[in-house]
Design an enzyme around this catalytic site. Structure first.
Site, short mmCIF file in Angstrom:
data_model
loop_
_atom_site.label_atom_id
_atom_site.label_comp_id
_atom_site.label_asym_id
_atom_site.label_seq_id
_atom_site.Cartn_x
_atom_site.Cartn_y
_atom_site.Cartn_z
N LYS A 34 0.85 -1.20 0.00
CA LYS A 34 0.00 0.00 0.00
C LYS A 34 0.88 1.25 0.00
O LYS A 34 0.59 2.23 -0.69
CB LYS A 34 -0.95 -0.02 1.21
CG LYS A 34 -2.08 -1.03 1.02
CD LYS A 34 -2.88 -1.34 2.27
CE LYS A 34 -3.83 -2.52 1.97
NZ LYS A 34 -4.59 -2.99 3.11
N GLN B 2 -4.94 -2.05 9.19
CA GLN B 2 -4.75 -3.36 8.55
C GLN B 2 -5.33 -4.47 9.42
O GLN B 2 -5.00 -4.58 10.59
CB GLN B 2 -3.24 -3.59 8.30
CG GLN B 2 -2.94 -4.85 7.53
CD GLN B 2 -3.47 -4.81 6.10
OE1 GLN B 2 -3.32 -3.83 5.39
NE2 GLN B 2 -4.13 -5.87 5.69
N ASP C 173 -11.39 2.10 3.16
CA ASP C 173 -11.61 0.67 2.92
C ASP C 173 -13.09 0.38 2.65
O ASP C 173 -13.45 -0.69 2.20
CB ASP C 173 -11.19 -0.14 4.17
CG ASP C 173 -9.78 -0.70 4.04
OD1 ASP C 173 -9.32 -0.90 2.90
OD2 ASP C 173 -9.14 -0.94 5.09
#
Ligand code: NDP
Length: 283
Positions: free
Chosen positions: A52, A96, A119
């Protein structure tokens, strides 16, 4: 013999488009920024976070990493999220997953300001997506939609079968396909006659998490097969949910693993971060 859907290429093209838009935003004095939180030292999570960060660099997005000890308590993590929610120089926040067991992942997700939830995991953003009133797209399913679009695969009226009903892949995948007028069936571990249902599908999206789960006898001649799974084979090789070697002989299009859906997830994350920066600056 199926045509290969090249996720590496499609994701590179998408990131290039994001990069151009980021450069244009910077001309207006806005620098999109993504905060990435990682708790603990799970090796797979570390790889994802590094990827990322690399994608951010490529797109010109500022990335700020917060690597927290495995022993970090929930309150501490929530306090960091509160701080990032308030920070006007941060446009997107992601934590995460998985987080260590003593931390409730749902509490963490819900603490992120929905305007920064790139997300697209929060209840607010999931709800908005289902009613078609959304800015952020769920990264993996939206990546699949980008792949289908890139290869001119029209889903309208098609019989689409999704295997897997997780909140991250299966369910939002159904929402995005439905929005584009597909007829959608979602299968899961309690589904009866799964092979028979799959064998009637024009498009199969496999998100099960089991190597070689989708076999050639489950696939109609000419079907499109999208493999979201990321597994390790018995030999330790990275593989998807589809028995690729045999299914490719019957399908019209197929995604490989690696190099199919995986790279798309991060590209959509970049797109969402850009979108967050635009929205937060009324652009
Ligand atoms: P989950 O484990 O959350 O969900 C798996 C789903 O598969 C569940 O709905 C489960 O059903 C269903 N399932 C399991 N066994 C069977 C079976 N025998 N028959 C039918 N359905 C079954 O996984 P995720 O959705 O998070 O991920 C799925 C795969 O996609 C994994 O390999 C993961 O690594 C990969 N992945 C890839 C991403 C990418 O960027 N390409 C991103 C996210 C995930 P039930 O609900 O009944 O238990």
């Amino acid at each position: 013999m199926a045509r290969l859907i090249d996720g590496k290429q499609v994701s590179a093209d998408l990131k290039m488009r994001v990069k151009e838009e980021v450069a244009a935003l910077k001309e207006k004095g806005v620098e999109p920024a993504l905060a990435v939180i990682i708790v603990g030292s799970d090796p797979a999570s570390r790889v994802y976070v590094n990827n990322k960060k690399k994608a951010c660099e490529l797109c010109g997005i500022r990335s700020v990493e917060y690597a927290l000890e495995e022993s970090t308590c929930e309150e501490e993590l929530l306090a960091l999220i509160d701080k990032l929610n308030e920070d006007e120089t941060i446009n997107g926040i992601l934590c995460q997953l998985p987080v260590p067991k003593h931390i409730n992942d749902k509490t963490v997700i819900e603490r992120i300001d929905p305007k920064k939830d790139v997300d697209c995991f929060s209840n607010v953003n999931v709800g908005k997506m289902w009613v078609g009133d959304y800015a952020f797209k769920p990264c993996t399913p939206a990546g699949v939609m980008e792949l289908l679009k890139a290869y001119d695969i029209d889903v309208s009226g098609k019989n689409c079968v999704i295997i897997g009903r997780s909140n991250i892949v299966g369910k939002p995948m159904a929402a995005l396909l439905l929005e584009k007028n597909a007829t959608v069936t979602i299968c899961h571990s309690k589904t009866q006659n799964l092979a028979q249902i799959c064998s009637k599908a024009d498009i199969i999206v496999a998100a099960v998490g089991r190597a070689k789960f989708v076999t050639a006898d489950m696939v109609k001649d000419g079907a499109v097969v999208i493999d979201v799974g990321i597994n390790r084979s018995e030999e330790g090789k990275l593989c998807g949910d589809v028995d690729f070697e045999n299914v490719k002989e019957k399908a019209s299009f197929i995604t490989p693993v690696p190099g199919g859906c995986g790279p798309m997830t991060i590209a959509v994350l970049m797109q969402n971060t850009l979108c967050a920066a635009k929205l937060q600056n009324n652009l």
